[in-house]
Structures are given as structure tokens and as C-alpha cells.
Enzyme design. Structure first.
Site, mmCIF file in Angstrom:
data_model
loop_
_atom_site.group_PDB
_atom_site.id
_atom_site.type_symbol
_atom_site.label_atom_id
_atom_site.label_comp_id
_atom_site.label_asym_id
_atom_site.label_seq_id
_atom_site.Cartn_x
_atom_site.Cartn_y
_atom_site.Cartn_z
ATOM 1 N N ASP A 176 4.340 -4.576 -7.394
ATOM 2 C CA ASP A 176 3.700 -3.354 -6.912
ATOM 3 C C ASP A 176 4.213 -2.121 -7.643
ATOM 4 O O ASP A 176 3.668 -1.027 -7.468
ATOM 5 C CB ASP A 176 3.901 -3.187 -5.400
ATOM 6 C CG ASP A 176 5.355 -3.219 -4.992
ATOM 7 O OD1 ASP A 176 5.974 -4.288 -5.126
ATOM 8 O OD2 ASP A 176 5.893 -2.189 -4.547
ATOM 9 N N ASP A 198 8.696 6.297 7.947
ATOM 10 C CA ASP A 198 8.267 7.627 8.411
ATOM 11 C C ASP A 198 7.318 8.302 7.430
ATOM 12 O O ASP A 198 6.781 9.377 7.725
ATOM 13 C CB ASP A 198 9.481 8.528 8.670
ATOM 14 C CG ASP A 198 10.358 8.731 7.438
ATOM 15 O OD1 ASP A 198 9.944 8.345 6.327
ATOM 16 O OD2 ASP A 198 11.475 9.272 7.594
ATOM 17 N N GLY A 199 7.109 7.685 6.265
ATOM 18 C CA GLY A 199 6.187 8.259 5.301
ATOM 19 C C GLY A 199 6.718 9.469 4.562
ATOM 20 O O GLY A 199 5.980 10.115 3.812
ATOM 21 N N ARG A 208 3.202 13.660 -8.070
ATOM 22 C CA ARG A 208 3.265 12.741 -9.208
ATOM 23 C C ARG A 208 1.914 12.689 -9.908
ATOM 24 O O ARG A 208 0.868 12.584 -9.260
ATOM 25 C CB ARG A 208 3.674 11.347 -8.725
ATOM 26 C CG ARG A 208 3.813 10.343 -9.853
ATOM 27 C CD ARG A 208 4.610 9.138 -9.416
ATOM 28 N NE ARG A 208 3.944 8.339 -8.401
ATOM 29 C CZ ARG A 208 4.522 7.300 -7.790
ATOM 30 N NH1 ARG A 208 5.764 6.962 -8.074
ATOM 31 N NH2 ARG A 208 3.859 6.616 -6.885
ATOM 32 N N GLY A 247 2.600 3.722 1.507
ATOM 33 C CA GLY A 247 3.181 3.968 2.819
ATOM 34 C C GLY A 247 3.715 5.365 2.998
ATOM 35 O O GLY A 247 3.984 5.798 4.123
ATOM 36 N N ASP A 250 7.625 4.715 -10.318
ATOM 37 C CA ASP A 250 8.550 4.545 -9.196
ATOM 38 C C ASP A 250 10.012 4.569 -9.656
ATOM 39 O O ASP A 250 10.605 3.539 -9.964
ATOM 40 C CB ASP A 250 8.244 3.276 -8.411
ATOM 41 C CG ASP A 250 7.020 3.452 -7.525
ATOM 42 O OD1 ASP A 250 6.715 4.605 -7.179
ATOM 43 O OD2 ASP A 250 6.373 2.456 -7.181
ATOM 44 N N GLY A 293 0.808 -1.214 0.000
ATOM 45 C CA GLY A 293 0.000 0.000 0.000
ATOM 46 C C GLY A 293 0.840 1.263 0.000
ATOM 47 O O GLY A 293 2.069 1.226 0.064
ATOM 48 N N LYS A 296 3.906 12.402 -3.005
ATOM 49 C CA LYS A 296 4.802 11.330 -2.571
ATOM 50 C C LYS A 296 5.800 11.907 -1.571
ATOM 51 O O LYS A 296 6.536 12.836 -1.881
ATOM 52 C CB LYS A 296 5.535 10.748 -3.778
ATOM 53 C CG LYS A 296 6.365 9.523 -3.470
ATOM 54 C CD LYS A 296 6.942 8.943 -4.760
ATOM 55 C CE LYS A 296 7.805 7.728 -4.487
ATOM 56 N NZ LYS A 296 8.405 7.203 -5.745
#
Length: 469
Positions: free
Chosen positions: A243, A120-121, A171, A87, A253, A85, A108
Site C-alpha cells: 500500500d 483518529d485520522g 501532499r 484512514g 509515505d 484505504g 494528510k
């Protein structure tokens, strides 16, 4: 102003978690993509730089935004992870662009989500600038890709090996639906949500498809063609997990990605790819593997699942043929052959072998074919001389071979050592190299006054790239 129409947010609750980005302390706009913004409905000057910093850091939400983090699973380096997911990303919402296409707008590096696990995101400045530069470079090359709308520094530090300046990239994508999204619901036997996801993807990306088999073939074809385009510019994705395999067929990515300098089919840059699973030459094989996982996730949607397995396996066998057709077409054009014969592909194979044996720069060698300096790229120039005899004979019968080569072979790429230089300067507050790279890479077939044609010196070679998490 952006007008949101958030179709993914209307899917069943299991597909996402609704939450807002975490605030940052002192956002500052680093870059803004005016051309892309106009497609999305933002007119120049409509929002001040300070207000853009607030919006694209997540501190302020635009009207109509419905922020959420999406759920998905994935095979990471072949190992199954049932819960991944978003994160460190928040999907702000979707909009219909001036070109009639639907776009996701995602932050992002926007803070922790229920999928962050121990993370920590957040994102550090370096990976944000890398994604901005490389994704826009890929777009300029004509390769399907997510794009960068904005980059914002947060005023906060993120802790990696050391404390680094934090940043957020905005993004833009056709969608953020992945093979792993389908895997998530198939693994949970949540057929109702899997069916809703299927219907959503068909309506959004593949309106000519009506069955799971048709969708599989369409997605597979896009992946095969995408990977062929990567190969044609010496691009190595670096983390081709399921993913990171986007259903719409865009490159997504840009973590440990890299463009090759010296050509070698076994080239690996990703620091986390210790076994070389995603090396340059393996990318088409991994494409097949990823599509096999996609096929598996679709099986519950078939009425006769035993028959579906056989049919999907038969369809999967077409991946290689689709990839090879596009790969051969692209590489034949790179050597000026727009009207090739079947035997001409051996010229490409022989040239690539000689390039690997003679430490030839991938980009500069192909670009130099339209001039007189290609032999200078080879440690043994006579090896090129021998190969070029048969090649020149074939060129004689081709229409406009110089034009074909110059429009097929970029003069500049986002070279690793230049990216590292750019990141180091930006970390010290100097964004001039970032700005120059962005400007030059927007015209990849024009080398006029560009610093990006020079390969790295031995001291400048980047041996490993990092994902930034």
C-alpha cells in the site's frame, strides 16, 4: 488559483468515498512551498497566510475541489490486509500544472474517514515536519517523490504515547494509486472496477501501454530504478508495504524512513520492522516481492490467465537486471567512473565492504572521494589506501571524474539526529531549525555553511524511527 479537474472522482464509486476534511480549531500556516505552488497555479500573494491556513487545514474548500478518501488493500510486512484505504487523508482533487503534468493535492492528517478503523485520522506535528523535510530533500536529490506543498498546525492535540500538537501536511503526487489499489479490486473479484482502474492508470501515467503486460513491465521498471536511487543515497524507506508502493513510481509515505549515517547493509531504523524485513540491503528483494503482488492483481485482466501467470513470472525475472543496471551506473558515477568497464563494479563492492567494516559514514565517505579526506572516514585508514590504488588508476582514464563525483554525491542529507532536533524545537514553537533544514536541503550538493554534514555523536545517534500513527 488552482483549477481542478478531478479524474479519480469520476471512477466507479467503489474506488473511493466522498467526504470533506474534519474541521480543526485554530489552524496556523507553518510552511508553504512557493515554487511548487506556482506549478499548481497559485501565484505568490494570491492567498493570505491566514486564508492558506484555512485551505490547507481543510477548514475551507477551494472551488472545484471534490474531496474523497481512496480505497485500497495491502500486504503489511508480508501480511494481507484486505481493507486499508485513506484512514487519515483526504484527496482534495487534481490539477494540471504549468508543466503539463497532472497532480493530486491531498491533505494528510485531515480527520477520520470510513477507512480509519480505530485511528483518529490525525497527524502529530513531528511526522508532518519529517514528511515535509524529507520529501523535499528527495526532490532536490532528483529522486522521484511525492512533494510537500504546505504544513499547518491545527491548534488541537493528538494522543499518541503522550498528547502532541496536531498538524496537517498537504501532499502533492502524480497520483495516490498504489499496488494495494489494484489488490483491493482483484481480491474482491470486482473485474469491472479493476478494468476501469487499469484504463485510468494507463491514460494518466503510461499512455504508451495498451495491455496489462505492458503496464506491468512499465511499473516494474520504474520501481526497480526508484529503489536503485534510494540505495545510491543510503535511504531506507522503512515500510515498503504494497500500500506504500505507488504505481507512478514515486517515493511515498515518509513514516519511519531514514538516511544512513554509518554504512551497514543490514541497517534498520523502523521501530515496527522488528524482523528487519525492510533493511537497506533487502529493498530490491522487497521490490520484486511487491511487483509479484502487482502481477497477481493484474491476472484477472488477461484473457488466458494460465498463460498470463507464466508470462508475468518471466517478466518479473527482469526486475533484478533493471535494478542492477541502474544501481551499478549510479554507484560507478559515485566513484567517478562515467565510462566504466565491466570489472569496475568490483571496486564499488569492495569499497562498500570496507565502509561497513570500518564504520564509515555513507554520505561523507562518497563526498570526500573528490577531495583528500576520504581515508579519514575509516577506522583503519590504510584499508582505504589499499583500495584507492586501483581506483586511482581507473580514474586516470575518466573524463571529469571530480565533476562526476560532486554531482553524484550529495554533501548533505536529512540526517536523523538533525530531524529529531528540529522536531523537538518545533514542538516548543521554534521553527527556525525546520526552516534552516528546508533551505539547506534544497541545495544538497552545496555544503557551504551547512550543519548537516556532521554525523551524530554517540549520544545523538537515532536508533529507531516511528511512523507517527
Amino acid at each position: 488559483m488552482i483549477v481542478f479537474d478531478n479524474s479519480y472522482a469520476r471512477l466507479p464509486e467503489a474506488t473511493h468515498t466522498k467526504l470533506s476534511p474534519s474541521p480543526v480549531s485554530a489552524p496556523k500556516l507553518i510552511a508553504f512551498n512557493d515554487q511548487l505552488a506556482q506549478i499548481l497555479g497559485l501565484k505568490p500573494g494570491e492567498i493570505s497566510p491566514n486564508d492558506m491556513a484555512q485551505v490547507f487545514s481543510g477548514n475551507h474548500l477551494l472551488d472545484g475541489s471534490d474531496p474523497l478518501a481512496t480505497a485500497y488493500s495491502g500486504h503489511q510486512f508480508g501480511n494481507w490486509n484486505p481493507t486499508l484505504g485513506d484512514g487519515r487523508a483526504i484527496l482534495l482533487g487534481e490539477t494540471i500544472g504549468s508543466d503539463g503534468q497532472r497532480y493530486d493535492i491531498q491533505l494528510k492528517g485531515s480527520g477520520r474517514t470510513p477507512f480509519s478503523r480505530n485511528g483518529d485520522g490525525r497527524a502529530a506535528l513531528g511526522p508532518v515536519l519529517r514528511e515535509y523535510v524529507v520529501s523535499e530533500a528527495m526532490h532536490a536529490l532528483g529522486i522521484p517523490t511525492t512533494r510537500a506543498l504546505a504544513a499547518v498546525s491545527t491548534g488541537d492535540k493528538v494522543q499518541r504515547e503522550t498528547a502532541l500538537p496536531g498538524a496537517i501536511v498537504t501532499r502533492v503526487a502524480a497520483s495516490h494509486i498504489r499496488v494495494g489499489t489494484f489488490q483491493y479490486f482483484a481480491a474482491r473479484r470486482d473485474i469491472e472496477t479493476l478494468r476501469a482502474l487499469f484504463d485510468h492508470v494507463v491514460a494518466r501515467h503510461y499512455p504508451d501501454c495498451s495491455t496489462p503486460m505492458e503496464l506491468f513491465r512499465a511499473v516494474m521498471d520504474r520501481q526497480a530504478i526508484l529503489i536503485a536511487h534510494w540505495m545510491s543515497v543510503g535511504f531506507i524507506h522503512g515500510v515498503m508495504n504494497t500500500d506504500n508502493c505507488q504505481i507512478a513510481g514515486e517515493t511515498i509515505d515518509y513514516g519511519p524512513c531514514a538516511f544512513m549515517d554509518v554504512f551497514h547493509p543490514d541497517q534498520v531504523f523502523s521501530s515496527i520492522d522488528r524482523g528487519g524485513r525492510y533493511r537497506y540491503k533487502n529493498q530490491p528483494d522487497i521490490g520484486v516481492w511487491n511487483m509479484a503482488q502487482f502481477a497477481t492483481s493484474l491476472i484477472p485482466l488477461f484473457d488466458d490467465q494460465d498463460a498470463a501467470i507464466e508470462a508475468l513470472n518471466d517478466a518479473l525475472n527482469q526486475f533484478v537486471a533493471t535494478f542492477k543496471t541502474e544501481h551499478d551506473r549510479l554507484f560507478l558515477r559515485k566513484i567517478g567512473l562515467s565510462k566504466p568497464e565491466k570489472s569496475d563494479i568490483s571496486l564499488v563492492a569492495d569499497l562498500l565492504t570496507l565502509m561497513a567494516e570500518n564504520q564509515a559514514d555513507f554520505t561523507n565517505t562518497f563526498r570526500a572521494l573528490s577531495g583528500d579526506a576520504a581515508r579519514d572516514q575509516f577506522a583503519d585508514p590504510t584499508a582505504f589506501d589499499h583500495w584507492s590504488q586501483g581506483w586511482k588508476e581507473r580514474l586516470a582514464s575518466q573524463p571529469d571524474p571530480i565533476e562526476v563525483m560532486n554531482t553524484s554525491n550529495p554533501a548533505i542529507i536529512a540526517r536523523n539526529h538533525r530531524i529529531e532536533e528540529m522536531i523537538q524545537s518545533a514542538t516548543q514553537g521554534d521553527y527556525s531549525k525546520f526552516e534552516r533544514m528546508t533551505q539547506e536541503l534544497a541545495r544538497p550538493f552545496d555544503a557551504t555553511n551547512s550543519t548537516l554534514t556532521r554525523p551524530p555523536t554517540e549520544q545523538e545517534i537515532v536508533h529507531a524511527t516511528f511512523c507517527g500513527t
